[in-house]
Scaffold this active site. Structure first.
Site, PDB file in Angstrom:
ATOM      1  N   GLY A   1      -8.026   9.048  -0.545  1.00 17.91           N
ATOM      2  CA  GLY A   1      -8.525   9.947   0.506  1.00 17.91           C
ATOM      3  C   GLY A   1      -8.715  11.394   0.088  1.00 17.91           C
TER       4      GLY A   1
ATOM      5  N   HIS B   1       0.855  -1.190   0.000  1.00 19.54           N
ATOM      6  CA  HIS B   1       0.000   0.000   0.000  1.00 19.54           C
ATOM      7  C   HIS B   1       0.895   1.247   0.000  1.00 19.54           C
ATOM      8  CE1 HIS B   1      -2.856   3.052   1.165  1.00 19.54           C
ATOM      9  NE2 HIS B   1      -3.822   2.203   0.814  1.00 19.54           N
TER      10      HIS B   1
ATOM     11  N   SER C   1     -10.620   6.929  -3.337  1.00 19.26           N
ATOM     12  CA  SER C   1     -11.835   7.746  -3.275  1.00 19.26           C
ATOM     13  C   SER C   1     -13.042   7.150  -3.993  1.00 19.26           C
ATOM     14  CB  SER C   1     -11.565   9.164  -3.804  1.00 19.26           C
ATOM     15  OG  SER C   1     -10.633   9.825  -2.971  1.00 19.26           O
TER      16      SER C   1
ATOM     17  N   GLY D   1     -11.158   2.484   1.196  1.00 16.66           N
ATOM     18  CA  GLY D   1     -10.593   2.910   2.472  1.00 16.66           C
ATOM     19  C   GLY D   1     -11.662   3.619   3.288  1.00 16.66           C
ATOM     20  N   GLY D   2     -11.820   4.919   3.050  1.00 22.11           N
ATOM     21  CA  GLY D   2     -12.791   5.729   3.796  1.00 22.11           C
ATOM     22  C   GLY D   2     -14.182   5.111   3.821  1.00 22.11           C
TER      23      GLY D   2
ATOM     24  N   GLU E   1      -4.107   1.932  -7.365  1.00 19.97           N
ATOM     25  CA  GLU E   1      -4.518   3.044  -6.507  1.00 19.97           C
ATOM     26  C   GLU E   1      -3.642   4.261  -6.795  1.00 19.97           C
ATOM     27  OE1 GLU E   1      -6.666   1.554  -2.753  1.00 19.97           O
ATOM     28  OE2 GLU E   1      -4.548   1.537  -2.302  1.00 19.97           O
TER      29      GLU E   1
HETATM   30  P1  PGA Z   1      -9.777   5.730   0.065  1.00 19.01           P
HETATM   31  O1  PGA Z   1      -8.547   4.742   0.361  1.00 19.01           O
HETATM   32  O2  PGA Z   1     -10.904   4.863  -0.455  1.00 19.01           O
HETATM   33  O3  PGA Z   1     -10.081   6.337   1.404  1.00 19.01           O
HETATM   34  O4  PGA Z   1      -9.333   6.712  -0.932  1.00 19.01           O
HETATM   35  C1  PGA Z   1      -8.263   3.665  -0.481  1.00 19.01           C
HETATM   36  C2  PGA Z   1      -7.040   2.939   0.004  1.00 19.01           C
HETATM   37  O5  PGA Z   1      -6.116   3.601   0.533  1.00 19.01           O
HETATM   38  O6  PGA Z   1      -6.958   1.710  -0.103  1.00 19.01           O
END
Ligand code: PGA
Length: 235
Positions: free
Chosen positions: A163, A85, A194, A215-216, A157
């Protein structure tokens, strides 16, 4: 579709217990994977959602203070594990070689790696996306057999999307996915960065997509339910 939830360093023991109950009630046709913190992994009550981890040691055992091995993850019911990551590459200074070692340890212990790759904003502006992704991918999968390569899940990603609420265009994602398929034709590919209940209608139009790494949104079961329904075309 695969929907993997990356809890990152969130959810206390108490919060996780409530969270788990809510996840268990989600309606979806997708294959769900939850990646809690290491401590929350052992609180997980098996249900239809698969268990994942967010990191693994490069070694199976020994004098590696603070590390958690693939053997221990396997013994705790973990079937998937995120590696590489961008937050770990940046804050823990994870090396390409280290990520390769982790990948090997996961395969050896029959845990499916979810290998994260992605470029920074500057690298995109400098038109270095393919160069960066190629290096991240090639070093990670070095020495793997074709059969092993097919077991990997790749999560694209873009670092500038994580984020931030900003996502690439669908053409940009497709271009990257086509590039990944040239290197790993039989691996599943997820998009992460995101992704949420507001942009899923758009994101699901991307061809070659096998799912999402969230993530979020992973921390918000109500919004996640909307996302999953839209993904299934039920809302
Ligand atoms: P996010 O994070 O959906 O909050 O952008 C994704 C991730 O870091 O795996």
């Amino acid at each position: 579709m695969i929907v993997a939830l990356n809890n990152k360093s969130n959810l206390s023991k108490e919060e996780f217990i409530t969270y788990q109950e809510k996840l268990g009630k989600l309606e979806t046709n997708s294959k769900m994977i939850v990646c809690p913190t290491f401590l929350n992994i052992n609180l997980w009550q098996p249900n239809k959602i698969f268990l994942g981890a967010q990191n693994v040691s490069t070694e199976n055992e020994g004098a590696f203070t603070g590390e958690v091995s693939a053997i221990d993850l396997k013994a705790s019911g973990v079937e998937y594990c995120i590696i590489g990551h961008s937050e770990r590459r940046e804050y823990q200074k994870e090396s390409l070689e280290g990520i390769h070692k982790k990948l090997m340890k996961l395969l050896e212990n029959e845990i499916t790696p979810i290998l994260c790759i992605g470029e920074t904003k500057e690298e995109r502006e400098e038109k270095k996306v393919e160069q960066v992704l190629k290096e991240e991918l090639k070093t990670a999968i070095d020495t793997l057999t074709e059969e092993e390569k097919a077991k990997i899940i790749v999560a694209y990603e873009p670092i500038w999307s994580i984020g931030t609420g900003i996502i690439p265009t669908m053409e940009e994602i497709e271009e990257v996915f086509r590039f990944i398929k040239q290197i790993l034709p039989n691996s599943s590919i997820l998009y992460g960065g995101s992704a949420n209940e507001k942009n899923i209608d758009l994101l699901k139009t991307v061809s070659l997509i096998d799912g999402y790494l969230l993530g979020g949104l992973s921390l918000k079961p109500e919004e996640l339910q909307i996302f999953l329904k839209k993904l299934d075309g039920r809302e």
